[in-house]
Scaffold this motif. Structure first.
Motif, PDB file in Angstrom:
ATOM      1  N   SER A 172     -54.573-126.355  50.467  1.00  0.00           N
ATOM      2  CA  SER A 172     -54.222-126.951  49.362  1.00  0.00           C
ATOM      3  C   SER A 172     -53.420-125.552  49.140  1.00  0.00           C
ATOM      4  CB  SER A 172     -54.808-127.740  48.108  1.00  0.00           C
ATOM      5  OG  SER A 172     -55.749-127.206  47.637  1.00  0.00           O
ATOM      6  N   SER A 193     -57.339-116.755  44.105  1.00  0.00           N
ATOM      7  CA  SER A 193     -58.275-118.695  44.817  1.00  0.00           C
ATOM      8  C   SER A 193     -58.959-118.744  45.851  1.00  0.00           C
ATOM      9  CB  SER A 193     -57.052-119.197  44.824  1.00  0.00           C
ATOM     10  OG  SER A 193     -55.768-118.881  45.416  1.00  0.00           O
ATOM     11  N   LEU A 242     -48.829-108.592  43.693  1.00  0.00           N
ATOM     12  CA  LEU A 242     -49.462-109.673  42.798  1.00  0.00           C
ATOM     13  C   LEU A 242     -49.041-111.400  43.307  1.00  0.00           C
ATOM     14  CD1 LEU A 242     -50.163-110.285  39.249  1.00  0.00           C
ATOM     15  CD2 LEU A 242     -47.437-110.745  39.366  1.00  0.00           C
ATOM     16  N   ASP A 243     -48.610-111.414  44.135  1.00  0.00           N
ATOM     17  CA  ASP A 243     -49.022-112.848  44.947  1.00  0.00           C
ATOM     18  C   ASP A 243     -49.533-112.399  45.795  1.00  0.00           C
ATOM     19  OD1 ASP A 243     -46.123-114.420  44.331  1.00  0.00           O
ATOM     20  OD2 ASP A 243     -44.990-113.240  46.466  1.00  0.00           O
ATOM     21  N   ALA A 295     -48.569-129.124  45.534  1.00  0.00           N
ATOM     22  CA  ALA A 295     -47.865-127.495  45.520  1.00  0.00           C
ATOM     23  C   ALA A 295     -46.832-127.687  44.364  1.00  0.00           C
ATOM     24  CB  ALA A 295     -47.164-126.243  46.601  1.00  0.00           C
ATOM     25  N   ILE A 335     -44.396-108.531  45.333  1.00  0.00           N
ATOM     26  CA  ILE A 335     -45.984-109.185  46.227  1.00  0.00           C
ATOM     27  C   ILE A 335     -47.105-108.852  46.304  1.00  0.00           C
ATOM     28  CG2 ILE A 335     -45.469-108.756  48.790  1.00  0.00           C
ATOM     29  CD1 ILE A 335     -42.810-108.179  48.661  1.00  0.00           C
ATOM     30  N   TYR A 387     -46.786-120.199  40.558  1.00  0.00           N
ATOM     31  CA  TYR A 387     -47.147-119.384  41.751  1.00  0.00           C
ATOM     32  C   TYR A 387     -48.392-118.748  41.497  1.00  0.00           C
ATOM     33  CZ  TYR A 387     -42.595-117.993  43.315  1.00  0.00           C
ATOM     34  OH  TYR A 387     -41.055-118.099  43.516  1.00  0.00           O
ATOM     35  N   THR A 388     -49.451-118.789  42.743  1.00  0.00           N
ATOM     36  CA  THR A 388     -50.637-118.252  42.733  1.00  0.00           C
ATOM     37  C   THR A 388     -50.867-117.348  41.888  1.00  0.00           C
ATOM     38  OG1 THR A 388     -50.602-116.492  44.786  1.00  0.00           O
ATOM     39  CG2 THR A 388     -51.476-118.966  44.630  1.00  0.00           C
ATOM     40  N   ALA A 389     -50.456-116.464  41.708  1.00  0.00           N
ATOM     41  CA  ALA A 389     -51.121-115.308  40.770  1.00  0.00           C
ATOM     42  C   ALA A 389     -50.176-115.246  39.440  1.00  0.00           C
ATOM     43  CB  ALA A 389     -50.674-113.917  41.198  1.00  0.00           C
ATOM     44  N   ILE A 439     -52.395-110.541  45.484  1.00  0.00           N
ATOM     45  CA  ILE A 439     -53.732-110.808  43.928  1.00  0.00           C
ATOM     46  C   ILE A 439     -53.840-112.158  43.885  1.00  0.00           C
ATOM     47  CG2 ILE A 439     -54.964-110.235  41.622  1.00  0.00           C
ATOM     48  CD1 ILE A 439     -52.666-107.529  42.997  1.00  0.00           C
ATOM     49  N   GLY A 440     -53.586-113.200  43.778  1.00  0.00           N
ATOM     50  CA  GLY A 440     -53.411-114.417  43.007  1.00  0.00           C
ATOM     51  C   GLY A 440     -54.082-115.003  44.397  1.00  0.00           C
ATOM     52  N   ARG A 441     -53.604-114.958  45.570  1.00  0.00           N
ATOM     53  CA  ARG A 441     -54.218-115.673  46.858  1.00  0.00           C
ATOM     54  C   ARG A 441     -55.197-115.613  46.879  1.00  0.00           C
ATOM     55  NH1 ARG A 441     -51.584-114.985  52.396  1.00  0.00           N
ATOM     56  NH2 ARG A 441     -49.529-114.450  51.330  1.00  0.00           N
ATOM     57  N   GLU A 473     -44.354-118.668  49.312  1.00  0.00           N
ATOM     58  CA  GLU A 473     -44.215-117.009  48.773  1.00  0.00           C
ATOM     59  C   GLU A 473     -44.537-116.321  49.896  1.00  0.00           C
ATOM     60  OE1 GLU A 473     -47.555-117.957  45.231  1.00  0.00           O
ATOM     61  OE2 GLU A 473     -48.287-116.784  46.765  1.00  0.00           O
ATOM     62  N   HIS A 532     -38.230-122.206  44.847  1.00  0.00           N
ATOM     63  CA  HIS A 532     -39.514-122.687  45.882  1.00  0.00           C
ATOM     64  C   HIS A 532     -39.918-123.908  45.773  1.00  0.00           C
ATOM     65  CE1 HIS A 532     -42.550-119.255  45.987  1.00  0.00           C
ATOM     66  NE2 HIS A 532     -43.475-120.691  45.623  1.00  0.00           N
ATOM     67  N   TYR A 562     -53.954-127.058  43.407  1.00  0.00           N
ATOM     68  CA  TYR A 562     -52.629-126.388  43.173  1.00  0.00           C
ATOM     69  C   TYR A 562     -52.381-127.881  44.438  1.00  0.00           C
ATOM     70  CZ  TYR A 562     -55.135-122.430  42.256  1.00  0.00           C
ATOM     71  OH  TYR A 562     -55.372-120.533  42.217  1.00  0.00           O
ATOM     72  N   GLU A 563     -52.468-128.497  44.350  1.00  0.00           N
ATOM     73  CA  GLU A 563     -51.379-129.772  45.094  1.00  0.00           C
ATOM     74  C   GLU A 563     -51.447-130.569  44.658  1.00  0.00           C
ATOM     75  OE1 GLU A 563     -52.015-131.170  49.515  1.00  0.00           O
ATOM     76  OE2 GLU A 563     -53.345-131.113  49.388  1.00  0.00           O
ATOM     77  N   PHE A 584     -36.558-109.850  43.975  1.00  0.00           N
ATOM     78  CA  PHE A 584     -38.274-109.591  43.171  1.00  0.00           C
ATOM     79  C   PHE A 584     -36.994-109.554  41.884  1.00  0.00           C
ATOM     80  CE2 PHE A 584     -39.147-110.288  47.433  1.00  0.00           C
ATOM     81  CZ  PHE A 584     -40.465-110.842  47.237  1.00  0.00           C
ATOM     82  N   LYS A 631     -50.379-124.326  51.273  1.00  0.00           N
ATOM     83  CA  LYS A 631     -49.445-124.563  51.008  1.00  0.00           C
ATOM     84  C   LYS A 631     -48.706-124.366  50.317  1.00  0.00           C
ATOM     85  CE  LYS A 631     -51.026-129.632  52.174  1.00  0.00           C
ATOM     86  NZ  LYS A 631     -51.363-131.056  51.902  1.00  0.00           N
ATOM     87  N   LYS A 632     -49.396-123.672  48.951  1.00  0.00           N
ATOM     88  CA  LYS A 632     -48.898-122.932  48.065  1.00  0.00           C
ATOM     89  C   LYS A 632     -48.401-121.296  48.927  1.00  0.00           C
ATOM     90  CE  LYS A 632     -48.278-122.477  43.797  1.00  0.00           C
ATOM     91  NZ  LYS A 632     -47.187-122.828  43.202  1.00  0.00           N
ATOM     92  N   VAL A 633     -49.578-120.602  49.613  1.00  0.00           N
ATOM     93  CA  VAL A 633     -48.765-119.234  49.758  1.00  0.00           C
ATOM     94  C   VAL A 633     -47.964-119.529  50.514  1.00  0.00           C
ATOM     95  CG1 VAL A 633     -50.270-118.096  51.691  1.00  0.00           C
ATOM     96  CG2 VAL A 633     -51.335-118.462  49.832  1.00  0.00           C
TER      97      VAL A 633
END
Lengths: 251, 163
Positions: free
Chosen positions: A124, A53, A45-46, B86, A43, B52-54, A48-50, A132, B163, B83-84, B139, A127-129
């Motif tokens: 965009s 960006s 990591l999610d 997604a 979680i 995934y974003t990270a 930190i990735g967010r 998660e 996902h 990103y799009e 996870f 939509k990714k976030v």
């Protein structure tokens, strides 16, 4: 800078993600058992990735040759604009779960809405976030139910954590001039509309968990304008150590 | 090596076989990470998207793409992380799902099967095909996986999250 509101808005979103990600990273190797340790760091990591960006976008908006690392690691304490909730320490596992649950309910409402933003970059990222965030909410609400409905001791600890963090929940729905302007432009989310939805969802889970909604209505505020709790400086000293000691260090 | 202009499909094929660093049986094409290669303004526009974003694999994959293009003497390209739309596990081909299963990872179900995200209750054990499996942790060892136990063969296995 023409985009100063958008820059500040993006920075707030990024700061929430980075600081919560940092708090959760602190649990690495300290989870109550192996699977949960992995879950918390996943979680983290999610987030930190967010944050990465969002800082990347904020850096572009700043109009200066800033890097995402400079924004993340080289600002002073009062130049961070995250809500107070995310910087609260992990007193015990119940605190970690209460913080995550309160945040995730609001986060899912927020990012579901941000996917409709007229700003293409934010939409965009949202939509990714959002995918998660739903996992984070599932995970934390499961734990609220397990601890709340578990043993007498787990129930007590869960209720204590809920009571302790309750006063940081109102700030999740604050909006100010920055948001007002961006809401008019169809860019920002009007999170003040989410408060009753949030409360309904929290109450529902609490009912299942046998927990009571605190009656205390005293609410703390300040993080969004850079006034942080005493825990924040300590958090930053660890977060920023490497970039302060070795500026521009790379792996 | 090669200096004549290659068409963008050819460039796509050159880099499409790069394996995912965490699930090496799948390529970046199988996973839908490599999205598109277009010829624009005298350069190749290459779009990749993170799972995934990270996703920690993105820097590795970017370096691999640069290395391969460099081997072919291609300098005029722009690599972007988009990103799009997604990324979704629905982008995985049937072959990719079969490869995952053979590798010991239960493939993701279609997202329409899991409206409530934890409802992936019918996950099939990739080893013995039993449906008697339980979720151990949402996870797993990487962001894209969850951990399951099979009650029939008693093995623990990874499930590629929908996902």
């Amino acid at each position: 800078m023409n985009n100063s509101e958008l820059y500040n808005y993006t920075l707030r979103l990024a700061d929430n993600a980075l600081i919560l990600g940092q708090r959760l990273s602190e649990l690495c190797s300290k989870g109550p058992f192996l699977e949960e340790d992995l879950a918390q760091t996943n979680i983290a990591l999610d987030y930190i990735g967010r944050a990465q960006s969002l800082y990347n976008y904020a850096a572009q908006l700043s109009g200066k040759p800033l890097s995402e690392d400079e924004l993340a690691y080289r600002r002073a304490e009062n130049n961070y604009y995250n809500v107070l909730l995310v910087e609260q320490p992990d007193e015990d596992f119940a605190h970690t779960i209460a913080r995550q649950f309160f945040y995730s309910v609001a986060d899912c409402l927020f990012y579901a809405e941000l996917t409709k933003s007229k700003n293409e970059t934010l939409a965009s990222i949202a939509k990714k976030v959002i995918k998660e965030s739903k996992y984070h909410l599932n995970h934390s609400s499961d734990w609220v139910k397990r601890l709340g409905g578990g043993t007498e001791l787990s129930h007590e600890k869960m209720q204590n954590a809920v009571n302790a963090l309750w006063m940081y929940t109102d700030e999740l729905f604050e909006i100010d001039d920055i948001e007002h302007k961006l809401i008019k432009e169809g860019v920002a989310v009007n999170s003040s509309n989410h408060k009753s939805l949030w409360l309904a969802e929290v109450t529902e889970v609490f009912k299942e968990a046998g927990l009571s909604v605190p009656e205390n209505n005293f609410m703390m505020t300040g993080g969004r304008s850079g006034n942080h709790s005493e825990h924040f400086g300590h958090l930053l000293s660890e977060l920023q150590y490497l970039q302060r000691a070795y500026p521009d260090a790379t792996w | 090596m090669v200096n004549t202009k290659l068409n963008s499909n050819h460039v796509f094929n050159l880099i499409s076989e790069i394996p995912d660093p965490e699930i090496p049986v799948l390529t970046i094409k199988d996973l839908g990470i490599l999205r598109d290669v277009k010829w624009m303004d005298n350069s190749y526009q290459i779009d990749i998207t993170p799972t995934y974003t990270a996703c920690p694999a993105i820097p590795f994959i970017s370096d691999e793409i640069k290395r391969i293009l460099n081997d072919y003497g291609i300098q005029n390209y722009k690599l972007s992380v988009v990103y799009e739309p997604a990324w979704s596990t629905d982008l995985l081909t049937t072959e990719a799902k079969l490869k995952l299963k053979q590798y010991g990872i239960a493939p993701p179900m279609h997202t329409s099967c899991a409206k409530k995200l934890d409802a992936s209750k019918q996950v099939q054990c990739p080893r013995c095909n039993s449906h008697k499996t339980t979720l151990l942790s949402q996870f797993g060892s990487t962001a894209c996986k969850a951990l399951y136990t099979c009650k029939s063969c008693k093995e623990v296995f990874d499930y590629f999250k929908c996902h």
